[in-house]
Motif scaffolding. Structure first.
Motif, short mmCIF file in Angstrom:
data_model
loop_
_atom_site.label_atom_id
_atom_site.label_comp_id
_atom_site.label_asym_id
_atom_site.label_seq_id
_atom_site.Cartn_x
_atom_site.Cartn_y
_atom_site.Cartn_z
N ASP A 15 -2.67 5.05 -2.26
CA ASP A 15 -3.77 4.27 -1.67
C ASP A 15 -4.33 4.99 -0.45
OD1 ASP A 15 -3.77 1.79 -3.27
OD2 ASP A 15 -1.76 1.54 -2.48
N ARG A 16 -3.43 5.56 0.33
CA ARG A 16 -3.85 6.26 1.55
C ARG A 16 -4.73 7.46 1.20
NH1 ARG A 16 0.46 7.68 6.39
NH2 ARG A 16 -0.76 6.72 8.05
N ALA B 119 -2.10 12.08 2.05
CA ALA B 119 -1.43 11.02 2.81
C ALA B 119 -0.82 11.58 4.10
CB ALA B 119 -0.36 10.34 1.96
N GLU C 39 -1.57 10.76 8.02
CA GLU C 39 -0.49 10.47 8.98
C GLU C 39 -0.68 11.28 10.26
OE1 GLU C 39 2.97 8.82 10.47
OE2 GLU C 39 1.85 8.25 8.69
N HIS D 248 0.84 -1.20 0.00
CA HIS D 248 0.00 0.00 0.00
C HIS D 248 0.88 1.26 0.00
CE1 HIS D 248 -3.00 -2.92 1.62
NE2 HIS D 248 -3.76 -2.24 0.80
N THR D 249 0.48 2.24 -0.78
CA THR D 249 1.28 3.45 -0.98
C THR D 249 0.56 4.69 -0.45
OG1 THR D 249 0.27 3.87 -3.12
CG2 THR D 249 2.26 2.49 -3.10
N ALA D 250 1.24 5.83 -0.54
CA ALA D 250 0.62 7.12 -0.20
C ALA D 250 -0.60 7.37 -1.09
CB ALA D 250 1.64 8.24 -0.37
N LEU E 245 4.02 3.54 2.67
CA LEU E 245 2.96 4.53 2.83
C LEU E 245 3.40 5.97 2.57
CD1 LEU E 245 0.72 3.42 5.85
CD2 LEU E 245 0.29 3.23 3.40
N TRP F 193 0.58 2.24 9.34
CA TRP F 193 1.87 1.59 9.04
C TRP F 193 1.89 0.15 9.53
CZ3 TRP F 193 5.70 3.86 6.17
CH2 TRP F 193 5.58 5.23 5.94
N LEU G 233 -5.48 3.79 6.51
CA LEU G 233 -4.33 2.89 6.36
C LEU G 233 -3.21 3.28 7.33
CD1 LEU G 233 -3.97 2.49 2.47
CD2 LEU G 233 -5.24 1.03 4.03
N ARG H 163 2.97 -1.98 6.37
CA ARG H 163 2.90 -1.31 5.06
C ARG H 163 4.08 -0.33 4.95
NH1 ARG H 163 -2.84 -0.68 7.05
NH2 ARG H 163 -4.15 -2.12 5.85
#
Length: 329
Positions: free
Chosen positions: A129-130, A222, A226, A125-127, A167, A152, A150, A164
């Motif tokens: 996706d976030r 993202a 966070e 999963h990436t930024a 992220l 970590w 999402l 993940r």
């Protein structure tokens, strides 16, 4: 292409700074064959000598595309090329909705990890996706918990952690990485299917926002997720402590919450305490209306009562207490 790129350095720092994995651990890496998971497994394989991990690849075949079996063979061949153990889980019945697919996938990965004693399941999963998850949940209606979108790490069982590491990496970065290393991406045709809301967000909404509002929209969303993650964690822990202090079991086994104790607390914490209380008694996750009507009892006149919650439980204000009465069986 140099083996050690800025992305290698970034992920190495991220794993160390966030304490995502210890050294010499067993990692089960979920690889779909798409660019994000190929980028992930390549990075972890290259970092392996520094960390001493034991890596394996797991692939979940949902059987919802005609080429899904060929995709599974493709990933298996990559695992053989990299001399990495490979595990395949195939759905007995085609999995046709996103939510069902996700639940089945995590169950399948957890089962593989349990059988073969892997402590970590790692996903790509990436930024991006976030950012998409934040937008998706925002439009469905959610609080900060849905917007943190999402995390970590999260425990899947007492012994297995989902991690993940990508992220803070965008999908355009994983695409560039795969091109630089000539990694053979398997294009998933369902990613273009606009009947899925997430695909419309990915293929239509995000590009529109990038072009017309902010080219950095993915990264900024993202980062918002966070920030919210840390705040949600703090609020949940504080609310948990308050709930333990304010809650008692009644003589009949019913739950009682001291509303005088909660009355001086901020509304944000009152709502969280009540949501945690409802999570214990309701068959499904409480919604906004459920939380609001029980939170209102903290300051309501004596003998005020809610209408029944799903499952039949009701809550009533009695003196200093909110008494939650479960439906008689």
């Amino acid at each position: 292409m140099s083996l050690w790129t800025p992305l290698h350095a970034q992920i190495h720092r991220t794993i160390r700074a966030r304490d995502l994995f210890a050294r010499n651990q067993k990692l089960l890496v979920a690889v779909s064959g798409g660019q994000d998971s190929l980028c992930l497994i390549k990075l972890l394989l290259d970092l392996q000598p520094k960390w001493g991990w034991s890596l394996a690849i797991a692939h979940c075949d949902h059987r919802w595309r005609e080429d899904s079996q060929a995709n599974a063979h493709h990933v298996e061949n990559l695992a053989q090329t990299w001399n990495t153990p490979f595990y395949l889980e195939t759905a007995t019945n085609p999995v046709n909705s996103e939510a069902t697919a996700r639940n089945w996938r995590y169950q399948a990965l957890t089962q593989i990890a349990e059988v073969h004693n892997y402590q970590y399941i790692v996903t790509g999963h990436t930024a991006s996706d976030r950012a998409e998850t934040l937008l998706y949940n925002l439009m469905r209606g959610t609080g900060a918990d849905g917007l943190q979108a999402l995390t970590w790490q999260r425990p899947l069982t007492n012994n297995i952690l989902l991690v993940r590491p990508l992220l803070a990496v965008t999908r355009s970065q994983t695409e560039q990485f795969c091109q630089n290393f000539n990694l053979p991406i398997w294009e998933d045709s369902t990613n273009q299917n606009l009947q899925y809301a997430r695909n419309r967000i990915r293929n239509e909404l995000i590009p529109y926002l990038k072009e017309n509002f902010n080219p950095q929209v993915e990264t900024n969303l993202a980062q918002t997720a966070e920030l919210l993650q840390a705040e949600v964690e703090y609020l949940e822990q504080t609310a948990r402590q308050l709930r333990l202090q304010a809650s008692v079991k009644g003589e009949k086994g019913d739950l009682q919450v001291n509303r005088r104790f909660l009355k001086t607390e901020p509304l944000a914490l009152q709502r969280r305490v009540m949501r945690q209380v409802l999570q214990e008694i309701l068959p499904d996750a409480p919604n906004f209306e459920h939380i609001e009507k029980i939170t209102a009892l903290i300051t309501a006149p004596n003998r005020s009562q809610t209408d029944p919650f799903p499952g039949g439980a009701t809550a009533i204000a009695e003196g200093d207490w909110i008494c939650i009465q479960k439906k008689d069986k």
